[in-house]
Write a protein that holds these residues in place. Structure first.
Motif, mmCIF file in Angstrom:
data_model
loop_
_atom_site.group_PDB
_atom_site.id
_atom_site.type_symbol
_atom_site.label_atom_id
_atom_site.label_comp_id
_atom_site.label_asym_id
_atom_site.label_seq_id
_atom_site.Cartn_x
_atom_site.Cartn_y
_atom_site.Cartn_z
ATOM 1 N N LEU A 33 0.836 -1.207 0.000
ATOM 2 C CA LEU A 33 0.000 0.000 0.000
ATOM 3 C C LEU A 33 0.872 1.258 0.000
ATOM 4 O O LEU A 33 0.587 2.221 -0.723
ATOM 5 C CB LEU A 33 -0.916 0.010 1.221
ATOM 6 C CG LEU A 33 -2.079 -0.979 1.228
ATOM 7 C CD1 LEU A 33 -2.759 -0.991 2.587
ATOM 8 C CD2 LEU A 33 -3.106 -0.643 0.139
ATOM 9 N N ALA A 34 1.923 1.242 0.821
ATOM 10 C CA ALA A 34 2.785 2.421 0.951
ATOM 11 C C ALA A 34 3.664 2.639 -0.271
ATOM 12 O O ALA A 34 4.090 3.769 -0.536
ATOM 13 C CB ALA A 34 3.671 2.282 2.193
ATOM 14 N N GLY A 35 3.929 1.561 -1.032
ATOM 15 C CA GLY A 35 4.767 1.666 -2.225
ATOM 16 C C GLY A 35 3.946 1.746 -3.494
ATOM 17 O O GLY A 35 3.513 2.835 -3.899
ATOM 18 N N PRO A 36 3.682 0.604 -4.143
ATOM 19 C CA PRO A 36 2.905 0.608 -5.389
ATOM 20 C C PRO A 36 1.524 1.237 -5.228
ATOM 21 O O PRO A 36 1.025 1.874 -6.154
ATOM 22 C CB PRO A 36 2.794 -0.882 -5.736
ATOM 23 C CG PRO A 36 3.941 -1.526 -5.053
ATOM 24 C CD PRO A 36 4.178 -0.754 -3.802
ATOM 25 N N GLY A 37 0.911 1.074 -4.056
ATOM 26 C CA GLY A 37 -0.424 1.635 -3.851
ATOM 27 C C GLY A 37 -0.434 3.150 -3.961
ATOM 28 O O GLY A 37 -1.354 3.739 -4.530
ATOM 29 N N VAL A 38 0.599 3.790 -3.428
ATOM 30 C CA VAL A 38 0.711 5.251 -3.513
ATOM 31 C C VAL A 38 1.116 5.667 -4.920
ATOM 32 O O VAL A 38 0.552 6.606 -5.498
ATOM 33 C CB VAL A 38 1.724 5.775 -2.474
ATOM 34 C CG1 VAL A 38 2.022 7.254 -2.709
ATOM 35 C CG2 VAL A 38 1.183 5.565 -1.061
ATOM 36 N N VAL A 39 2.099 4.973 -5.498
ATOM 37 C CA VAL A 39 2.581 5.317 -6.845
ATOM 38 C C VAL A 39 1.450 5.267 -7.862
ATOM 39 O O VAL A 39 1.355 6.116 -8.763
ATOM 40 C CB VAL A 39 3.722 4.368 -7.261
ATOM 41 C CG1 VAL A 39 4.078 4.560 -8.732
ATOM 42 C CG2 VAL A 39 4.953 4.583 -6.387
ATOM 43 N N ARG A 40 0.549 4.285 -7.714
ATOM 44 C CA ARG A 40 -0.542 4.122 -8.671
ATOM 45 C C ARG A 40 -1.800 4.893 -8.300
ATOM 46 O O ARG A 40 -2.829 4.778 -8.959
ATOM 47 C CB ARG A 40 -0.879 2.632 -8.811
ATOM 48 C CG ARG A 40 0.302 1.797 -9.275
ATOM 49 C CD ARG A 40 -0.073 0.353 -9.455
ATOM 50 N NE ARG A 40 1.092 -0.506 -9.550
ATOM 51 C CZ ARG A 40 1.038 -1.817 -9.753
ATOM 52 N NH1 ARG A 40 -0.134 -2.420 -9.900
ATOM 53 N NH2 ARG A 40 2.135 -2.535 -9.806
ATOM 54 N N GLY A 41 -1.730 5.682 -7.245
ATOM 55 C CA GLY A 41 -2.833 6.554 -6.888
ATOM 56 C C GLY A 41 -3.980 5.885 -6.159
ATOM 57 O O GLY A 41 -5.074 6.445 -6.074
ATOM 58 N N LEU A 42 -3.756 4.703 -5.583
ATOM 59 C CA LEU A 42 -4.804 4.031 -4.830
ATOM 60 C C LEU A 42 -4.874 4.532 -3.397
ATOM 61 O O LEU A 42 -5.880 4.352 -2.716
ATOM 62 C CB LEU A 42 -4.586 2.513 -4.837
ATOM 63 C CG LEU A 42 -5.101 1.776 -6.075
ATOM 64 C CD1 LEU A 42 -4.194 1.997 -7.266
ATOM 65 C CD2 LEU A 42 -5.237 0.286 -5.814
ATOM 66 N N LEU A 43 -3.790 5.139 -2.953
ATOM 67 C CA LEU A 43 -3.718 5.686 -1.595
ATOM 68 C C LEU A 43 -2.882 6.951 -1.641
ATOM 69 O O LEU A 43 -1.860 7.001 -2.337
ATOM 70 C CB LEU A 43 -3.065 4.656 -0.655
ATOM 71 C CG LEU A 43 -3.324 4.800 0.843
ATOM 72 C CD1 LEU A 43 -4.774 4.448 1.167
ATOM 73 C CD2 LEU A 43 -2.387 3.900 1.635
ATOM 74 N N GLY A 44 -3.324 7.980 -0.927
ATOM 75 C CA GLY A 44 -2.569 9.224 -0.907
ATOM 76 C C GLY A 44 -1.323 9.101 -0.059
ATOM 77 O O GLY A 44 -1.309 8.375 0.934
ATOM 78 N N PRO A 45 -0.246 9.802 -0.411
ATOM 79 C CA PRO A 45 1.002 9.710 0.358
ATOM 80 C C PRO A 45 0.841 10.105 1.817
ATOM 81 O O PRO A 45 1.538 9.591 2.689
ATOM 82 C CB PRO A 45 1.958 10.650 -0.394
ATOM 83 C CG PRO A 45 1.102 11.488 -1.272
ATOM 84 C CD PRO A 45 -0.117 10.690 -1.583
ATOM 85 N N ARG A 46 -0.090 11.000 2.114
ATOM 86 C CA ARG A 46 -0.298 11.407 3.509
ATOM 87 C C ARG A 46 -0.960 10.316 4.343
ATOM 88 O O ARG A 46 -0.992 10.412 5.573
ATOM 89 C CB ARG A 46 -1.142 12.683 3.560
ATOM 90 C CG ARG A 46 -0.438 13.910 2.999
ATOM 91 C CD ARG A 46 -1.264 15.153 3.191
ATOM 92 N NE ARG A 46 -0.579 16.336 2.679
ATOM 93 C CZ ARG A 46 -1.071 17.564 2.727
ATOM 94 N NH1 ARG A 46 -2.271 17.763 3.263
ATOM 95 N NH2 ARG A 46 -0.384 18.587 2.250
ATOM 96 N N GLU A 47 -1.498 9.294 3.671
ATOM 97 C CA GLU A 47 -2.124 8.188 4.401
ATOM 98 C C GLU A 47 -1.103 7.157 4.861
ATOM 99 O O GLU A 47 -1.422 6.305 5.694
ATOM 100 C CB GLU A 47 -3.167 7.499 3.509
ATOM 101 C CG GLU A 47 -4.371 8.347 3.195
ATOM 102 C CD GLU A 47 -5.128 8.757 4.457
ATOM 103 O OE1 GLU A 47 -5.464 7.872 5.254
ATOM 104 O OE2 GLU A 47 -5.335 9.977 4.633
ATOM 105 N N VAL A 48 0.122 7.226 4.335
ATOM 106 C CA VAL A 48 1.124 6.200 4.659
ATOM 107 C C VAL A 48 1.381 6.084 6.165
ATOM 108 O O VAL A 48 1.400 4.978 6.711
ATOM 109 C CB VAL A 48 2.427 6.454 3.877
ATOM 110 C CG1 VAL A 48 3.535 5.512 4.348
ATOM 111 C CG2 VAL A 48 2.181 6.267 2.381
ATOM 112 N N PRO A 49 1.576 7.198 6.894
ATOM 113 C CA PRO A 49 1.811 7.056 8.336
ATOM 114 C C PRO A 49 0.611 6.480 9.086
ATOM 115 O O PRO A 49 0.758 6.020 10.224
ATOM 116 C CB PRO A 49 2.085 8.505 8.792
ATOM 117 C CG PRO A 49 2.497 9.237 7.556
ATOM 118 C CD PRO A 49 1.710 8.604 6.453
#
Length: 226
Positions: A33-49
């Motif tokens: 989720l934190a890697g490919p999920g963010v890169v592909r726009g499935l999750l916003g980078p601010r959601e990683v933490p």
């Protein structure tokens, strides 16, 4: 000082919720989720933490409301929340991740392969397209659509007595009241708000639990409109 968007370590409570092999699978999914999920726009980078607290753990406690050995359809699965998390934490259930967008189904398929999950099916399509063709015990949904629209999508996918578990958070009561005029037309047997995850996540997750009945026959509905 700038805010970090790094993925945190799994919190201690994760060991209580994800037991055995499930914890390592949850860690791998968090990284996806934190890697490919963010890169592909499935999750916003601010959601990683917040991946553990807001997403994985919040979705995992939904398993408290899922009966043993159920067949589950996750409507509009997106990044696999909550469907993929349920498959990780509950190996006894069979989960169908239903998602219309190709880029999301590709990501979901890659996750299923990486996590070595044999209780998950990724199905590209919309709920309307498989209505009455596939029948499930439980339907789940998170941040997909208002409850009245979810009823139209989910009720045709559920056996009589099956359940929709819609994650709705603080707006659950408001959406339930807005949907009440539609309950009878979809043959809803029972509806209630339930909270899961007490003592495990803060705040507990709020679900709208809808039990499917037998919808009124089409000819009966036509007579009522006359």
């Amino acid at each position: 000082m700038t805010e970090s968007n790094d993925l945190p370590e799994a919190p201690p409570v994760a060991r209580e919720i994800f037991t055995g092999e499930a914890l390592e699978r949850a860690r791998v999914f968090a990284e996806l989720l934190a890697g490919p999920g963010v890169v592909r726009g499935l999750l916003g980078p601010r959601e990683v933490p917040r991946i553990w607290d807001r997403h994985l753990l919040n979705c995992a406690v939904v398993e408290e409301a899922v009966p043993p050995d159920s067949t589950v359809v996750d409507i509009g699965s997106g990044a696999g929340l909550p469907g993929l998390v349920l498959a990780i934490v509950r190996p006894d259930v069979t989960v169908t991740l239903l998602e219309p967008l190709l880029r999301r189904t590709v990501f979901l398929s890659e996750c299923v392969e990486a996590l070595k999950l044999d209780n998950v099916e990724v199905l590209r399509g919309r709920a309307e397209e498989i209505a009455h063709k596939r029948i499930f015990d439980v339907a789940t949904a998170r941040a997909v659509a208002p409850l009245d629209r979810l009823l139209s999508w989910s009720m045709p996918l559920l056996r009589e007595g099956g359940e929709l578990l819609a994650m709705k958070g603080e707006r659950a009561q408001e959406e339930l009241e807005a949907a009440r005029p539609h309950l009878q037309s979809y043959g809803v047997r029972h509806v209630e708000l339930v909270t899961v995850g007490h003592g495990r996540v803060e705040p507990p997750a709020t679900l709208v639990r809808v039990v499917a009945g037998r919808p009124p026959r089409a000819d009966t509905r036509r007579r009522r409109k006359r």
